[in-house]
Design a protein around this motif. Structure first.
Motif, short mmCIF file in Angstrom:
data_model
loop_
_atom_site.label_atom_id
_atom_site.label_comp_id
_atom_site.label_asym_id
_atom_site.label_seq_id
_atom_site.Cartn_x
_atom_site.Cartn_y
_atom_site.Cartn_z
N GLY A 12 34.09 38.45 40.40
CA GLY A 12 33.74 39.51 41.33
C GLY A 12 34.29 39.29 42.73
N CYS A 19 42.28 36.57 38.88
CA CYS A 19 42.81 37.69 39.70
C CYS A 19 44.16 37.29 40.30
CB CYS A 19 41.83 38.06 40.80
SG CYS A 19 41.57 36.73 42.00
N GLY A 79 39.43 39.53 37.49
CA GLY A 79 38.46 39.38 38.57
C GLY A 79 37.07 39.06 38.08
N LEU A 87 42.35 42.80 45.06
CA LEU A 87 41.56 42.92 43.82
C LEU A 87 40.86 44.27 43.78
CD1 LEU A 87 40.26 41.76 41.21
CD2 LEU A 87 38.44 40.85 42.68
N ALA A 131 36.14 33.90 44.75
CA ALA A 131 37.03 32.74 44.71
C ALA A 131 36.46 31.61 43.86
CB ALA A 131 37.34 32.22 46.12
N SER A 132 36.08 31.95 42.63
CA SER A 132 35.63 30.89 41.74
C SER A 132 36.10 31.05 40.30
CB SER A 132 34.12 30.74 41.80
OG SER A 132 33.47 31.97 41.61
N CYS A 188 41.75 38.53 45.16
CA CYS A 188 40.47 38.75 45.86
C CYS A 188 40.46 38.08 47.23
CB CYS A 188 39.29 38.26 45.03
SG CYS A 188 39.14 36.47 44.88
FE1 FES Z 1 37.51 35.35 40.84
FE2 FES Z 1 39.39 36.21 42.53
S1 FES Z 1 38.07 37.37 41.32
S2 FES Z 1 38.82 34.19 42.08
#
Ligand code: FES
Length: 113
Positions: free
Chosen positions: A47, A55, A44, A31, A50-51, A94
């Motif tokens: 940021g 991305c 992304g 990312l 992982a929520s 990410c």
């Molecule tokens: Fe949100 Fe990867 S940037 S899950």
């Protein structure tokens, strides 16, 4: 610049099909590599925590098979991503950390996030 840091050549394929080779230092996520190099099509939004699943990318099969598999959380988020899930290739960019195992990796960016 990144003198002294190991760089790894990764090739993004953007949603228009354009190849975008970038050199990525060890330890960056895919990312970060996409954003720092202006690769379009990866949002992304959370940021990198992982929520959000905005991305989503597809790794080439060989590379995908050589790195650690996605966590249960990553897998669950991927199943909510709007672009189709490709088992074994879909990843949240990410959650993929660049190292020499990513050298030569082809990273396809879906046309919807
Ligand atoms: Fe949100 Fe990867 S940037 S899950």
């Amino acid at each position: 610049n990144f003198v002294g840091e190991a760089m790894n050549r990764v090739v993004f394929i953007d949603p228009e099909g354009q190849r975008r080779p970038v050199d990525v230092p060890d330890g960056w996520t895919l990312l970060e590599a996409a954003i720092q190099n202006g690769v379009p099509g990866i949002l992304g939004e959370c940021g990198g925590s992982a929520s959000c699943a905005t991305c989503h990318v597809y790794l080439d099969e060989t590379t995908a098979g050589q790195i650690e598999a996605p966590s249960d959380l990553e897998q669950a988020l991927l199943s909510q991503a709007p672009a189709h899930l490709e088992a074994g290739r879909s990843r949240l960019s990410c959650q993929v950390t660049v190292s020499d195992r990513l050298t030569g990796c082809v990273v396809m960016v879906p046309d919807i996030q």
